[in-house]
Design a protein around this motif. Structure first.
Motif, PDB file in Angstrom:
ATOM      1  N   ALA A 150       0.844  -1.192   0.000  1.00 52.03           N
ATOM      2  CA  ALA A 150       0.000   0.000   0.000  1.00 52.03           C
ATOM      3  C   ALA A 150       0.877   1.239   0.000  1.00 52.03           C
ATOM      4  CB  ALA A 150      -0.918   0.006   1.217  1.00 52.03           C
ATOM      5  N   ASP A 151       0.338   2.320  -0.547  1.00 52.15           N
ATOM      6  CA  ASP A 151       1.030   3.600  -0.485  1.00 52.15           C
ATOM      7  C   ASP A 151       0.936   4.127   0.944  1.00 52.15           C
ATOM      8  OD1 ASP A 151       1.541   4.365  -3.475  1.00 52.15           O
ATOM      9  OD2 ASP A 151      -0.511   3.598  -3.422  1.00 52.15           O
ATOM     10  N   CYS A 152       2.059   4.571   1.498  1.00 55.92           N
ATOM     11  CA  CYS A 152       2.015   5.074   2.869  1.00 55.92           C
ATOM     12  C   CYS A 152       3.144   6.066   3.132  1.00 55.92           C
ATOM     13  CB  CYS A 152       2.056   3.936   3.887  1.00 55.92           C
ATOM     14  SG  CYS A 152       3.455   2.826   3.745  1.00 55.92           S
ATOM     15  N   VAL A 153       2.895   6.912   4.132  1.00 57.41           N
ATOM     16  CA  VAL A 153       3.873   7.904   4.585  1.00 57.41           C
ATOM     17  C   VAL A 153       4.079   7.680   6.075  1.00 57.41           C
ATOM     18  CG1 VAL A 153       4.379  10.350   4.885  1.00 57.41           C
ATOM     19  CG2 VAL A 153       3.176   9.574   2.832  1.00 57.41           C
ATOM     20  N   LEU A 154       5.324   7.440   6.474  1.00 56.10           N
ATOM     21  CA  LEU A 154       5.646   7.113   7.855  1.00 56.10           C
ATOM     22  C   LEU A 154       6.792   7.986   8.339  1.00 56.10           C
ATOM     23  CD1 LEU A 154       5.889   3.231   7.351  1.00 56.10           C
ATOM     24  CD2 LEU A 154       3.826   4.533   7.923  1.00 56.10           C
ATOM     25  N   ALA A 155       6.971   8.008   9.663  1.00 57.34           N
ATOM     26  CA  ALA A 155       8.169   8.598  10.266  1.00 57.34           C
ATOM     27  C   ALA A 155       9.108   7.470  10.667  1.00 57.34           C
ATOM     28  CB  ALA A 155       7.798   9.437  11.478  1.00 57.34           C
ATOM     29  N   ASP A 156      10.374   7.792  10.814  1.00 60.76           N
ATOM     30  CA  ASP A 156      11.360   6.792  11.235  1.00 60.76           C
ATOM     31  C   ASP A 156      11.250   6.609  12.747  1.00 60.76           C
ATOM     32  OD1 ASP A 156      13.459   5.078  11.580  1.00 60.76           O
ATOM     33  OD2 ASP A 156      15.023   6.526  11.088  1.00 60.76           O
ATOM     34  N   ASN A 157      10.253   5.863  13.166  1.00 60.79           N
ATOM     35  CA  ASN A 157       9.982   5.676  14.585  1.00 60.79           C
ATOM     36  C   ASN A 157      11.112   4.947  15.309  1.00 60.79           C
ATOM     37  OD1 ASN A 157       6.978   6.554  14.997  1.00 60.79           O
ATOM     38  ND2 ASN A 157       6.979   5.373  13.110  1.00 60.79           N
ATOM     39  N   ARG A 158      11.597   3.899  14.685  1.00 54.84           N
ATOM     40  CA  ARG A 158      12.638   3.109  15.340  1.00 54.84           C
ATOM     41  C   ARG A 158      13.933   3.907  15.471  1.00 54.84           C
ATOM     42  NH1 ARG A 158      13.516  -3.235  13.873  1.00 54.84           N
ATOM     43  NH2 ARG A 158      11.274  -2.956  13.516  1.00 54.84           N
ATOM     44  N   GLY A 159      14.304   4.613  14.403  1.00 55.59           N
ATOM     45  CA  GLY A 159      15.512   5.427  14.454  1.00 55.59           C
ATOM     46  C   GLY A 159      15.405   6.562  15.453  1.00 55.59           C
ATOM     47  N   GLY A 160      14.221   7.168  15.537  1.00 54.82           N
ATOM     48  CA  GLY A 160      14.009   8.235  16.511  1.00 54.82           C
ATOM     49  C   GLY A 160      14.154   7.741  17.932  1.00 54.82           C
ATOM     50  N   ALA A 161      13.619   6.553  18.211  1.00 59.03           N
ATOM     51  CA  ALA A 161      13.749   5.975  19.551  1.00 59.03           C
ATOM     52  C   ALA A 161      15.206   5.671  19.878  1.00 59.03           C
ATOM     53  CB  ALA A 161      12.907   4.706  19.646  1.00 59.03           C
ATOM     54  N   ARG A 162      15.932   5.154  18.889  1.00 59.19           N
ATOM     55  CA  ARG A 162      17.352   4.844  19.136  1.00 59.19           C
ATOM     56  C   ARG A 162      18.128   6.102  19.515  1.00 59.19           C
ATOM     57  NH1 ARG A 162      16.960   1.007  14.597  1.00 59.19           N
ATOM     58  NH2 ARG A 162      17.603   2.682  13.193  1.00 59.19           N
ATOM     59  N   SER A 163      17.847   7.210  18.838  1.00 60.03           N
ATOM     60  CA  SER A 163      18.579   8.442  19.145  1.00 60.03           C
ATOM     61  C   SER A 163      18.270   8.927  20.559  1.00 60.03           C
ATOM     62  CB  SER A 163      18.233   9.526  18.121  1.00 60.03           C
ATOM     63  OG  SER A 163      16.878   9.942  18.236  1.00 60.03           O
ATOM     64  N   ALA A 164      17.032   8.766  21.006  1.00 57.22           N
ATOM     65  CA  ALA A 164      16.656   9.196  22.353  1.00 57.22           C
ATOM     66  C   ALA A 164      17.328   8.340  23.416  1.00 57.22           C
ATOM     67  CB  ALA A 164      15.140   9.135  22.510  1.00 57.22           C
ATOM     68  N   ILE A 165      17.317   7.032  23.216  1.00 57.75           N
ATOM     69  CA  ILE A 165      17.919   6.127  24.209  1.00 57.75           C
ATOM     70  C   ILE A 165      19.427   6.317  24.263  1.00 57.75           C
ATOM     71  CG2 ILE A 165      18.184   3.727  24.918  1.00 57.75           C
ATOM     72  CD1 ILE A 165      15.330   4.940  25.140  1.00 57.75           C
ATOM     73  N   GLU A 166      20.039   6.530  23.106  1.00 57.95           N
ATOM     74  CA  GLU A 166      21.482   6.802  23.082  1.00 57.95           C
ATOM     75  C   GLU A 166      21.811   8.022  23.938  1.00 57.95           C
ATOM     76  OE1 GLU A 166      24.115   5.389  21.874  1.00 57.95           O
ATOM     77  OE2 GLU A 166      23.384   3.886  20.459  1.00 57.95           O
ATOM     78  N   ALA A 167      21.009   9.067  23.821  1.00 59.30           N
ATOM     79  CA  ALA A 167      21.259  10.291  24.582  1.00 59.30           C
ATOM     80  C   ALA A 167      21.151  10.041  26.090  1.00 59.30           C
ATOM     81  CB  ALA A 167      20.279  11.386  24.163  1.00 59.30           C
ATOM     82  N   LEU A 168      20.180   9.232  26.503  1.00 64.66           N
ATOM     83  CA  LEU A 168      20.019   8.927  27.935  1.00 64.66           C
ATOM     84  C   LEU A 168      21.155   8.030  28.438  1.00 64.66           C
ATOM     85  CD1 LEU A 168      16.167   8.344  27.964  1.00 64.66           C
ATOM     86  CD2 LEU A 168      17.368  10.226  29.083  1.00 64.66           C
ATOM     87  N   LEU A 169      21.502   7.019  27.658  1.00 62.78           N
ATOM     88  CA  LEU A 169      22.564   6.105  28.087  1.00 62.78           C
ATOM     89  C   LEU A 169      23.924   6.798  28.108  1.00 62.78           C
ATOM     90  CD1 LEU A 169      21.546   2.852  26.167  1.00 62.78           C
ATOM     91  CD2 LEU A 169      21.163   3.397  28.572  1.00 62.78           C
ATOM     92  N   ASN A 170      24.148   7.704  27.192  1.00 61.57           N
ATOM     93  CA  ASN A 170      25.416   8.439  27.175  1.00 61.57           C
ATOM     94  C   ASN A 170      25.576   9.331  28.394  1.00 61.57           C
ATOM     95  OD1 ASN A 170      26.180   7.275  24.759  1.00 61.57           O
ATOM     96  ND2 ASN A 170      25.438   8.963  23.488  1.00 61.57           N
TER      97      ASN A 170
END
Length: 323
Positions: A150-170
């Motif tokens: 199907a045609d769809c438009v999404l955000a990079d949810n998984r990548g966004g979560a990874r960036s947030a967790i990296e910031a907290l763990l760092n």
């Protein structure tokens, strides 16, 4: 139209050609028809016109999850701006993530002969939605149907979560709690997977971490956050949507226990609360516009190829990740 034709002294066919935007009409006749239309207060019946072969209703349906959520309101506003620029009217409805209500809305919009549909599928119902059975051209927004194709438009949810967790763990934190809506929701599940992947990469066993899922409202998120603050060793929060973020902030205010926090989804007051709340910002306006543009191209057959557009997110650090 008969009345307009009689008043203007022209044929019914000439009036029909005029109201349908045809330009090969003598200027004098056009002026007489326009004057008759203004005098009689004639309005074209688009619902009746749309049942004729080759005619369109100039309506586009948008089914979102929750009208009260500012995230979906922003998606709708961006889509509306795009379709109105092309002469369409957007009809917005909310499924409230209820499958029966969603089915009813799709049926009603198709019965109203909308020219196309933009759909945020309901949670738990992604796998039963077949875009080929919708009868109108459709584009999926924010969440895809699990059946794919199907045609769809999404955000990079998984990548966004990874960036947030990296910031907290760092920042030296390890007991980072995941606070969210149901994992049945595609976006939440993708953020959960990004959270798990990042924790594992840093040698943290997610099984031992304090988490709370299934909080659909701000009040439910607040209750879950209070339990985590009072009963676990939580060191920080990753809140997977804007309502979970607000619930966690209220819980910390009520208990007096402050923890670092990064939320998914920006919101209007995020830069003001407590000096600023760090967030993963989605390109909401761009998503709404892209979905509308994709649907318009599909409706006019400018493209027949199925497309899946995944737009990048942005980590906005305002200091709450280190408090």
């Amino acid at each position: 139209m008969n009345h307009v034709a009689e008043r203007a002294g022209v044929s019914l066919k000439t009036v029909s050609r005029y109201v349908n935007g045809e330009t090969n009409i003598a200027p004098e006749l056009g002026e007489r028809i326009a004057a008759a239309i203004a005098e009689l207060g004639y309005r074209r019946n688009l619902a009746a016109a749309s049942i004729r072969p080759g005619q369109a209703s100039r309506l586009i349906g948008l089914i979102i999850s929750d009208l009260a959520n500012p995230y979906y309101s922003a998606l709708a506003a961006a889509a509306e701006q795009e379709v109105m620029a092309q002469g369409y009217v957007l009809v917005v409805s909310s499924s409230t993530d209820d499958i029966a209500r969603y089915d009813h809305l799709v049926s009603r919009l198709v019965e109203q002969r909308v020219d196309g549909l933009i759909i945020v599928p309901p949670r738990g119902g992604h796998d039963r939605i077949d875009s080929d059975s919708l009868l109108s051209p459709a584009v999926f927004l924010d969440r895809p149907p699990l059946s794919g194709g199907a045609d769809c438009v999404l955000a990079d949810n998984r990548g966004g979560a990874r960036s947030a967790i990296e910031a907290l763990l760092n920042g030296g934190l390890r007991q980072v709690a995941f606070l969210s809506d149901s994992l049945e929701v595609f976006t939440i599940r993708e953020r959960w997977l990004g959270y798990l992947e990042t924790m594992a990469c840093h040698g943290v066993d997610p099984v031992s971490l304090p988490n709370w899922t299934g909080a659909h409202s701000r009040e439910e998120a607040k209750a879950g956050a209070i339990r985590l603050l009072q009963e676990t060793e939580v060191e920080a929060f990753f809140t997977a949507n804007n309502r979970a973020t607000l619930g966690a902030l209220e819980a910390m205010q009520e208990t007096g226990i402050q923890r670092p926090i990064i939320g998914f989804d920006d919101f209007e007051s995020a830069s003001l609360i407590g000096g600023g709340i760090s967030v993963v910002r989605q390109p909401v306006e761009e998503m709404g516009r892209a979905a509308a543009q994709m649907l318009l191209a599909k409706m006019t057959r400018e493209t027949s190829q199925q497309q899946q557009v995944v737009l990048p997110t942005e980590l906005v650090l305002r200091g709450s990740e280190a408090r």
